[in-house]
Design a protein around this motif. Structure first.
Motif, PDB file in Angstrom:
ATOM      1  N   UNK A   1     -23.513  60.136   6.166  1.00  4.71           N
ATOM      2  CA  UNK A   1     -22.387  61.040   6.371  1.00  4.71           C
ATOM      3  C   UNK A   1     -21.246  60.314   7.091  1.00  4.71           C
ATOM      4  N   UNK A   2     -21.571  59.478   8.087  1.00  3.84           N
ATOM      5  CA  UNK A   2     -20.538  58.744   8.823  1.00  3.84           C
ATOM      6  C   UNK A   2     -19.803  57.757   7.917  1.00  3.84           C
ATOM      7  N   UNK A   3     -20.551  57.053   7.071  1.00  2.00           N
ATOM      8  CA  UNK A   3     -19.916  56.097   6.162  1.00  2.00           C
ATOM      9  C   UNK A   3     -18.982  56.800   5.184  1.00  2.00           C
ATOM     10  N   UNK A   4     -19.399  57.976   4.724  1.00  2.00           N
ATOM     11  CA  UNK A   4     -18.563  58.743   3.803  1.00  2.00           C
ATOM     12  C   UNK A   4     -17.262  59.174   4.484  1.00  2.00           C
ATOM     13  N   UNK A   5     -17.362  59.630   5.725  1.00  2.00           N
ATOM     14  CA  UNK A   5     -16.154  60.067   6.437  1.00  2.00           C
ATOM     15  C   UNK A   5     -15.240  58.879   6.751  1.00  2.00           C
TER      16      UNK A   5
ATOM     17  N   UNK B   1     -12.194  57.976  11.999  1.00  2.00           N
ATOM     18  CA  UNK B   1     -12.682  56.940  12.908  1.00  2.00           C
ATOM     19  C   UNK B   1     -13.958  57.429  13.591  1.00  2.00           C
ATOM     20  N   UNK B   2     -14.910  56.511  13.787  1.00  2.00           N
ATOM     21  CA  UNK B   2     -16.196  56.830  14.391  1.00  2.00           C
ATOM     22  C   UNK B   2     -16.209  56.265  15.801  1.00  2.00           C
TER      23      UNK B   2
ATOM     24  N   UNK C   1      -8.276  61.789  12.456  1.00  2.00           N
ATOM     25  CA  UNK C   1      -9.574  62.474  12.423  1.00  2.00           C
ATOM     26  C   UNK C   1     -10.672  61.619  13.050  1.00  2.00           C
ATOM     27  N   UNK C   2     -11.456  62.265  13.925  1.00  2.00           N
ATOM     28  CA  UNK C   2     -12.404  61.508  14.748  1.00  2.00           C
ATOM     29  C   UNK C   2     -13.778  62.153  14.744  1.00  2.00           C
ATOM     30  N   UNK C   3     -14.795  61.304  14.732  1.00  2.00           N
ATOM     31  CA  UNK C   3     -16.186  61.714  14.882  1.00  2.00           C
ATOM     32  C   UNK C   3     -16.688  61.147  16.212  1.00  2.00           C
ATOM     33  N   UNK C   4     -17.000  62.023  17.159  1.00  2.00           N
ATOM     34  CA  UNK C   4     -17.520  61.600  18.459  1.00  2.00           C
ATOM     35  C   UNK C   4     -19.040  61.708  18.439  1.00  2.00           C
TER      36      UNK C   4
ATOM     37  N   UNK D   1     -28.831  52.092  14.576  1.00  2.00           N
ATOM     38  CA  UNK D   1     -28.225  52.346  13.268  1.00  2.00           C
ATOM     39  C   UNK D   1     -26.865  53.003  13.391  1.00  2.00           C
ATOM     40  N   UNK D   2     -26.768  54.006  14.265  1.00  2.00           N
ATOM     41  CA  UNK D   2     -25.486  54.687  14.438  1.00  2.00           C
ATOM     42  C   UNK D   2     -24.509  53.843  15.251  1.00  2.00           C
ATOM     43  N   UNK D   3     -25.024  53.076  16.223  1.00  2.00           N
ATOM     44  CA  UNK D   3     -24.135  52.197  16.989  1.00  2.00           C
ATOM     45  C   UNK D   3     -23.447  51.171  16.084  1.00  2.00           C
ATOM     46  N   UNK D   4     -24.166  50.760  15.053  1.00  2.00           N
ATOM     47  CA  UNK D   4     -23.587  49.756  14.144  1.00  2.00           C
ATOM     48  C   UNK D   4     -22.444  50.311  13.311  1.00  2.00           C
ATOM     49  N   UNK D   5     -22.346  51.623  13.181  1.00  2.00           N
ATOM     50  CA  UNK D   5     -21.262  52.232  12.401  1.00  2.00           C
ATOM     51  C   UNK D   5     -20.043  52.541  13.257  1.00  2.00           C
TER      52      UNK D   5
END
Length: 379
Positions: free
Chosen positions: A282-286, A292-293, A319-322, A334-338
């Motif tokens: 989902x993060x990669x798609x956004x 921004x992640x 647009x931001x994903x926190x 895994x999520x830290x790498x994105x």
């Protein structure tokens, strides 16, 4: 002890003669339970019992009159025993009450009919507890509501409780008055405030149906939040501060339970939480859509080749994903790498060893306020 046995023997003889049949031990115990609590003066044989054998019957009255006299004497004896049993120091154990009810089925049936047990939870229902969660569950219409249980007594006359009852009546929901003990059991010891609601459970949302705002929306992404109290507090802060969406991993995450609803002060009934089997996808798609992640770490975290910024220095312009990690371990590798940026909350003093971070719900509130404030200042 000798007096206890003597009284028990005396009562057995008296009652056997009166009933013209031997009584069971529990029936005799029903009339005898206060013998060990009476003073020596009170535990003596009653005048009525002593004079029973000297009662004279007029032969002219016949057998019917004799039976009437015996009933009067028996009634007097039992009345005296009942008065003694009503003393302040009278106690009856649960085991003794059970034995007595077994010998007197009519009494058992009367007690069962007098106080029916509340309906047990079924597979498709759960018990929401607390004034705010129950009221919002009724008004928001996201649950199928079956019954409302309210504590009997003065607590049911509080304005907040009456408001919940009125909403239930408007929606055709039956209201039942029950004891506090029953509410405690239904809520598993939770702080129910005198109100419980039997309703269908809430689940994580999977369909992307809610539209996002056009200017710099903020999504809060939670990974492996396992404490329902933390999740409830996070939802409350996110709703109050103006987060556009809350997303969560489905694995290793606590369900949207009544405990979460209570901890959120009912916000869980208002704000839907989206669940994802794979947050990384989902993060990669956004990111491909221009979002921004932003990840979060502790002040002393060591992350190679990744800039760490104080939350007060970060400006949210798109647009931001926190991302917020779970208790103890934080975000997964895994999520830290994105993540494109990592934020931290600086401490206001030198910390004692062992105190290195904030509670995840507190940290989430601080970071959300910081980002949303920066969004307002740039618009």
């Amino acid at each position: 002890m000798a007096g206890f046995i003597a009284n028990q023997h005396r009562l057995r003889l008296v009652l056997n003669r009166r009933f013209n049949a031997p009584l069971s031990a529990s029936q005799v115990a029903f009339y005898h339970v206060t013998a060990s609590h009476l003073s020596p003066k009170d535990s003596k044989v009653s005048p009525v019992a002593r004079g029973r054998s000297r009662v004279q019957h007029k032969p002219a009255e016949g057998q019917e009159h004799e039976g009437s006299t015996q009933r009067k004497v028996f009634k007097s004896e039992i009345s005296l025993l009942q008065k003694q049993m009503r003393g302040d120091d009278f106690r009856v154990s649960p085991e003794l009450r059970k034995l007595c009810l077994e010998d007197f089925p009519a009494e058992r049936e009367r007690q069962v009919k007098q106080k029916p047990a509340p309906e047990a939870k079924s597979k498709d229902c759960e018990v929401v507890f607390g004034v705010a969660p129950c009221f919002l569950a009724l008004t928001q219409g996201r649950r199928r509501v079956r019954k409302l249980f309210v504590k009997d007594g003065e607590a049911s006359h509080r304005a907040s409780v009456l408001k919940v009852c009125e909403e239930a009546h408007l929606r055709g929901v039956r209201v039942h008055r029950v004891s506090r003990k029953e509410l405690d059991k239904m809520s598993n010891g939770g702080v129910h405030q005198g109100v419980c609601l039997l309703a269908s459970p809430l689940s994580y949302l999977t369909e992307d149906s809610a539209p996002s705002r056009k200017d710099a929306p903020l999504w809060l992404v939670l990974e492996r939040i396992q404490d329902p109290m933390n999740l409830g507090a996070i939802l409350r802060s996110a709703y109050f501060l103006g987060v556009d969406r809350v997303a969560s991993s489905l694995r290793y995450t606590c369900p949207l339970s009544p405990v979460v609803s209570k901890a959120s002060s009912g916000i869980m009934e208002v704000m839907g939480v989206y669940g994802y089997e794979n947050l990384a996808e989902m993060l990669k798609l956004k990111m491909e859509q221009g979002w921004q992640v932003v990840g979060t770490v502790g002040q002393e975290a060591e992350v190679s080749q990744m800039p760490i910024t104080k939350c007060s220095d970060f400006k949210m312009t798109k647009p931001t994903l926190l991302l917020m990690g779970g208790e103890g371990e934080g975000l997964s590798k895994e999520l830290l790498s994105t993540c494109q940026t990592l934020l931290t909350i600086p401490a206001g003093r030198e910390l004692v060893p062992g105190i290195e971070s904030l509670n995840v719900s507190v940290a989430t509130g601080i970071l959300l306020h910081s980002l949303l404030s920066s969004r307002s200042s740039t618009t």
